[in-house]
Enzyme design. Structure first.
Site: not given
Ligand code: CAA
Length: 249
Positions: A150-151, A95, A186, A15, A92-93, A156
């Site tokens: 994390q939101f 999301t 990380p 990966g 291994a991981g 995870y």
């Molecule tokens: N904080 C607060 N509210 C938030 C928000 C946040 N960060 N992000 C979205 N919202 C709110 C929106 O404003 C919306 O509010 P309303 O319903 O009041 O309008 C609501 O949440 C949307 O909810 P949904 O369930 O419809 O969310 P979505 O489907 O649009 O998105 C998600 C959900 C896909 C999880 C998206 O928030 C996302 O991708 N988040 C980031 C996750 C992330 O950081 N992943 C890291 C991946 S990489 C990794 O994991 C490696 C590592 O170790 C760092």
């Protein structure tokens, strides 16, 4: 390094972060085995060829590390081919990001079983050998999101926080036997995993990183190599953040 080239096993080895870890350890003189999912046999062959083109001889093996039986089978095969595992990198991981109200039980299970379960499934089969030989390095690749949440990542973040609980507990069992267990956490790193995020979400996360950029896999690999080194035998149960300042504590 001692006279004998140490053997490192890297789960998630093909990966984004895993590849950089394998490259780094191989360049430092370790013998390296990269583990990939059994469904990725063809990609693994290409990956091996790409490493060979870089002058790095790295073996690959397929295993579903959500399964303990596969973990045992994997380690037995590695030992048969190469001898005992001296450095284990649990990388291994996957999301399955979803807000909790949309999260299915299957999303929870998949992430916990692989991201946290694989730590048991890969470490348990190598552990006794490390204790008996009086040397070992277990390095768990966690995440900033296991430290701060994390939101969209209840699954995870739980698994990643659990990895460090594991490190701290197991570190105490290995401490008097020359075996260290440490965590690298990380932040957001340039890999397929972070690229899979929605672009607007990713951009707003990067804007919140004090260094204003994502990390590179090589920057994580450097810290893994640090924990792996023979000379760093007095650090155990530590959690080293590599996150551009995203979370400090
Ligand atoms: N904080 C607060 N509210 C938030 C928000 C946040 N960060 N992000 C979205 N919202 C709110 C929106 O404003 C919306 O509010 P309303 O319903 O009041 O309008 C609501 O949440 C949307 O909810 P949904 O369930 O419809 O969310 P979505 O489907 O649009 O998105 C998600 C959900 C896909 C999880 C998206 O928030 C996302 O991708 N988040 C980031 C996750 C992330 O950081 N992943 C890291 C991946 S990489 C990794 O994991 C490696 C590592 O170790 C760092």
């Amino acid at each position: 390094m001692t006279q004998q080239r140490r053997l490192a096993l890297v789960t998630g080895g093909t990966g984004g972060i895993g590849t950089a870890v394998c490259q780094r350890l191989a360049k430092e003189g370790y013998r390296v085995v990269a583990v990939h999912h059994p469904s990725e046999e063809a990609q693994a062959a290409e990956w091996r060829a790409a490493r060979a083109a870089e002058g790095l001889e790295i073996d690959t093996l397929g295993a579903d590390l959500a399964s303990f039986e596969d973990g045992q089978r994997l380690v037995a095969e590695v030992e048969r081919r190469h001898g005992p595992v001296e450095v284990l990198v649990n990388g291994a991981g996957i999301t399955r990001d979803k807000t909790f109200r949309k999260m299915e039980h299957a999303d929870w299970e998949a992430v916990i079983r692989l991201n946290l379960g694989s730590v048991f499934n890969a470490t348990r089969p190598v552990w006794e050998g490390m204790l008996e030989r009086g040397f070992g390095r277990v390095i768990n690749i966690s995440s900033v999101n296991g430290q701060r949440g994390q939101f969209g990542q209840t699954n995870y973040a739980s698994a990643k926080a659990g990895m460090h609980g594991f490190s701290m507990a197991l570190a105490q069992e290995g401490a008097a036997k020359g075996v260290t267990v440490n965590t690298v956490s990380p932040g957001y790193v340039e890999t397929a995993m972070t690229l899979a995020m929605r672009e607007d979400v990713r951009a707003s996360i990067v804007a919140g990183i004090p260094m204003r950029r994502m990390g590179t896999p090589a920057e994580i690999a450097a810290v893994v190599a640090f924990f792996a080194a023979d000379e760093n035998g007095y650090i155990t149960g530590a959690n080293l953040p590599v996150n551009g300042g995203l979370f400090m504590h």
